[in-house]
Design a protein around this motif. Structure first.
Motif, PDB file in Angstrom:
ATOM      1  N   VAL A   8       0.794  -1.456   0.044  1.00  0.00           N
ATOM      2  CA  VAL A   8      -0.051  -0.123   0.105  1.00  0.00           C
ATOM      3  C   VAL A   8       1.484   1.223   0.100  1.00  0.00           C
ATOM      4  N   VAL A   9       1.008   1.940  -1.077  1.00  0.00           N
ATOM      5  CA  VAL A   9       1.462   3.570  -1.093  1.00  0.00           C
ATOM      6  C   VAL A   9       1.146   4.465  -1.339  1.00  0.00           C
ATOM      7  N   ILE A  10       0.811   5.347   0.047  1.00  0.00           N
ATOM      8  CA  ILE A  10       0.130   6.192   0.478  1.00  0.00           C
ATOM      9  C   ILE A  10       1.191   7.510   0.052  1.00  0.00           C
ATOM     10  N   VAL A  11       0.166   8.717  -0.819  1.00  0.00           N
ATOM     11  CA  VAL A  11       1.292   9.600  -1.371  1.00  0.00           C
ATOM     12  C   VAL A  11       0.515  10.669  -0.415  1.00  0.00           C
ATOM     13  N   ALA A  12       1.217  11.711   0.406  1.00  0.00           N
ATOM     14  CA  ALA A  12       0.902  12.521   0.947  1.00  0.00           C
ATOM     15  C   ALA A  12       1.856  14.265   1.055  1.00  0.00           C
ATOM     16  N   PRO A  45       4.785  13.788  -2.486  1.00  0.00           N
ATOM     17  CA  PRO A  45       4.479  14.385  -4.384  1.00  0.00           C
ATOM     18  C   PRO A  45       6.788  14.650  -4.680  1.00  0.00           C
ATOM     19  N   GLU A  46       6.605  14.869  -5.874  1.00  0.00           N
ATOM     20  CA  GLU A  46       8.052  15.393  -5.929  1.00  0.00           C
ATOM     21  C   GLU A  46       8.135  16.638  -5.305  1.00  0.00           C
ATOM     22  N   SER A  47       9.417  16.202  -4.786  1.00  0.00           N
ATOM     23  CA  SER A  47      10.957  17.330  -4.536  1.00  0.00           C
ATOM     24  C   SER A  47       9.955  17.903  -2.773  1.00  0.00           C
ATOM     25  N   ASP A  48       9.007  17.243  -2.080  1.00  0.00           N
ATOM     26  CA  ASP A  48       8.986  17.217  -0.824  1.00  0.00           C
ATOM     27  C   ASP A  48       9.726  16.912   0.107  1.00  0.00           C
TER      28      ASP A  48
END
Length: 55
Positions: A8-12, A45-48
């Motif tokens: 499970v991948v959570i994007v935050a 997300p990218e670059s966070d």
């Protein structure tokens, strides 16, 4: 939230202040085998940045 097999991948997007809590309903995970272990991965997300300890 994205699922693949039993991963499970959570994007935050992390916040600098405060506490973030995530809840995930097991029914929403759509696992291949619910009796096996589940691997959770938190990504941004990218670059966070995740580690703000230098600020």
């Amino acid at each position: 939230m994205l699922t693949s097999g039993n991963q499970v991948v959570i994007v935050a997007r992390p916040q600098i202040n405060g506490v973030q809590a995530l809840t995930v309903n097991k029914v929403d995970m759509k696992l291949d085998n619910p009796k096996e272990a589940v691997l959770f991965q938190l990504v941004t997300p990218e670059s966070d940045e995740i580690d703000f300890s230098l600020y």
